[in-house]
Design an enzyme around this catalytic site. Sequence first.
Site, PDB file in Angstrom:
ATOM      1  CB  SER A  11     -22.741  50.818 -23.909  1.00 15.81           C
ATOM      2  OG  SER A  11     -23.602  51.919 -23.686  1.00 15.81           O
TER       3      SER A  11
ATOM      4  CG  HIS B 133     -25.321  52.020 -19.354  1.00 20.70           C
ATOM      5  ND1 HIS B 133     -24.093  51.980 -18.772  1.00 20.70           N
ATOM      6  CD2 HIS B 133     -25.087  52.045 -20.690  1.00 20.70           C
ATOM      7  CE1 HIS B 133     -23.148  51.983 -19.701  1.00 20.70           C
ATOM      8  NE2 HIS B 133     -23.743  52.025 -20.880  1.00 20.70           N
TER       9      HIS B 133
ATOM     10  CG  ASP C 226     -22.744  51.142 -16.043  1.00 16.21           C
ATOM     11  OD1 ASP C 226     -22.085  50.475 -16.863  1.00 16.21           O
ATOM     12  OD2 ASP C 226     -23.853  51.631 -16.305  1.00 16.21           O
TER      13      ASP C 226
END
Length: 180
Positions: free
Chosen positions: A57, A96, A123
Amino acid sequence: MGYIGETVDSIKSIKIRQLLTQAVTLGMIVTSALIIWKALMCVTGTESPVVVVLSGSMEPGFKRGDILFLHMTKEPIRAGEIVVFSVDGREIPIVHRAIKVHERKNTKEVDVLTKGDNNDIDDIGLYAEGQMWLHRHHIMGRAVGFLPYVGWVTIIMTEKPIIKYILIGALGLLVITSKD
């Protein structure tokens, strides 16, 4: 007699004193590793100073198997920083980027919205039900450095436990049969 026969004879000839010495040495190695880990926790200000990237990701910046070094200070998180966070109901931390930051005027606390660089959406779907922002207690640390590919060892041993058991068995056999 061959290698296996020699190994069996070697195990049979181990003296109690030698076995105790090896056990103490192993205990010192494990204790040293734990002390180093605790010292890193104190220096970096985070409960997990090192994490492995487990998904794609964050590509192309970080690839699966990269190891990230974390640090946490009292300074608020800013948009653009790479953070590692955990959310309620999930035990595996997520790596992230902070894409939006909301500062509460009354407390100066910062709430953060994150997104993987390689993901199409933010998210919010990963957070606990009804949660729109990450709070300070969710964030484990900021990424301050990385080592590419080194974390694959962890990933392989987690995904294929038999390899972990073979490695531990081989190391145990090596310790038992060493002549020191």
